[in-house]
Design an enzyme around this catalytic site. Structure first.
Site, PDB file in Angstrom:
ATOM      1  N   GLY A  71       0.811  -1.207   0.000  1.00 34.64           N
ATOM      2  CA  GLY A  71       0.000   0.000   0.000  1.00 34.64           C
ATOM      3  C   GLY A  71       0.840   1.250   0.000  1.00 34.64           C
TER       4      GLY A  71
ATOM      5  N   GLU B 126       1.547   1.670  -6.577  1.00 38.51           N
ATOM      6  CA  GLU B 126       2.133   1.130  -5.349  1.00 38.51           C
ATOM      7  C   GLU B 126       2.496  -0.345  -5.511  1.00 38.51           C
ATOM      8  OE1 GLU B 126       3.239   2.461  -2.638  1.00 38.51           O
ATOM      9  OE2 GLU B 126       2.485   4.494  -2.869  1.00 38.51           O
TER      10      GLU B 126
ATOM     11  N   GLU C   7       6.309  -1.553  -5.075  1.00 40.85           N
ATOM     12  CA  GLU C   7       6.663  -2.432  -3.961  1.00 40.85           C
ATOM     13  C   GLU C   7       6.904  -3.886  -4.369  1.00 40.85           C
ATOM     14  OE1 GLU C   7       4.248  -2.081  -0.454  1.00 40.85           O
ATOM     15  OE2 GLU C   7       4.282   0.104  -0.549  1.00 40.85           O
TER      16      GLU C   7
ATOM     17  N   PRO D  17      -9.440   7.099  13.085  1.00 38.81           N
ATOM     18  CA  PRO D  17      -8.256   7.938  13.308  1.00 38.81           C
ATOM     19  C   PRO D  17      -7.122   7.225  14.055  1.00 38.81           C
ATOM     20  CG  PRO D  17     -10.252   9.114  13.915  1.00 38.81           C
ATOM     21  CD  PRO D  17     -10.657   7.693  13.625  1.00 38.81           C
TER      22      PRO D  17
ATOM     23  N   GLU E 275      11.236  -7.036   2.417  1.00 37.64           N
ATOM     24  CA  GLU E 275      11.050  -8.390   1.902  1.00 37.64           C
ATOM     25  C   GLU E 275       9.564  -8.604   1.638  1.00 37.64           C
ATOM     26  OE1 GLU E 275      11.753 -12.946   3.592  1.00 37.64           O
ATOM     27  OE2 GLU E 275      12.550 -11.237   4.685  1.00 37.64           O
TER      28      GLU E 275
END
Length: 140
Positions: free
Chosen positions: A25, A41, A45, A65, A97
């Site tokens: 993410g 993303e 990643e 929150p 990793e």
């Protein structure tokens, strides 16, 4: 994003604080849609290029929150199913990793809740597809 392959999902071992397992993410950039950010993303990643039609949106916005100790974040979550045709992911960006994990794995943030919701939605999706393509079978 939640990436399924068989009965496992892809997790990132974070090299930045908080260290631990997390889902793939990141943040939406200015001028990006949520879907474009998700694709970017995943590419950054994992090195995987996934088509937009592969993304299934979880029907919930995650906006508590307290879910990220660093700051208030809001997540829109997609789940994706891949198979052996997709080249194996390779750790990049802030991923130390990548690991394939089984259900009920512990994560940083609130990611185990997101993952569990994705398992439920994935199973619902599979049941609908099964019923659609096997109408002679009574599943209920």
């Amino acid at each position: 994003m939640i990436i399924f392959k068989g009965e496992k999902s892809l997790a990132v071992l974070r090299k930045n604080e908080p260290v631990g397992l997390a889902l793939v993410g990141g943040f939406v950039g200015v001028g990006e849609t949520c879907l474009q950010a998700a694709q970017r993303e995943i590419r950054e990643e994992t090195g995987m290029e996934l088509e937009s039609y592969s993304f299934n949106l979880l029907p919930k916005i995650y906006d508590d929150p307290e879910r990220d100790p660093r700051r208030h974040t809001v997540s829109v979550v997609y789940w994706i199913e891949i198979d052996d045709v997709v080249p194996p992911p390779k750790a990049g960006d802030d991923a130390k990793e990548l690991v394939w994990v089984e259900r009920n794995q512990k994560f940083v943030f609130d990611h185990e809740h997101l993952l569990e919701r994705a398992w439920v939605e994935r199973n619902k999706y599979r049941e609908k597809i099964y019923e659609k393509y096997n109408p002679e079978i009574n599943t209920g």
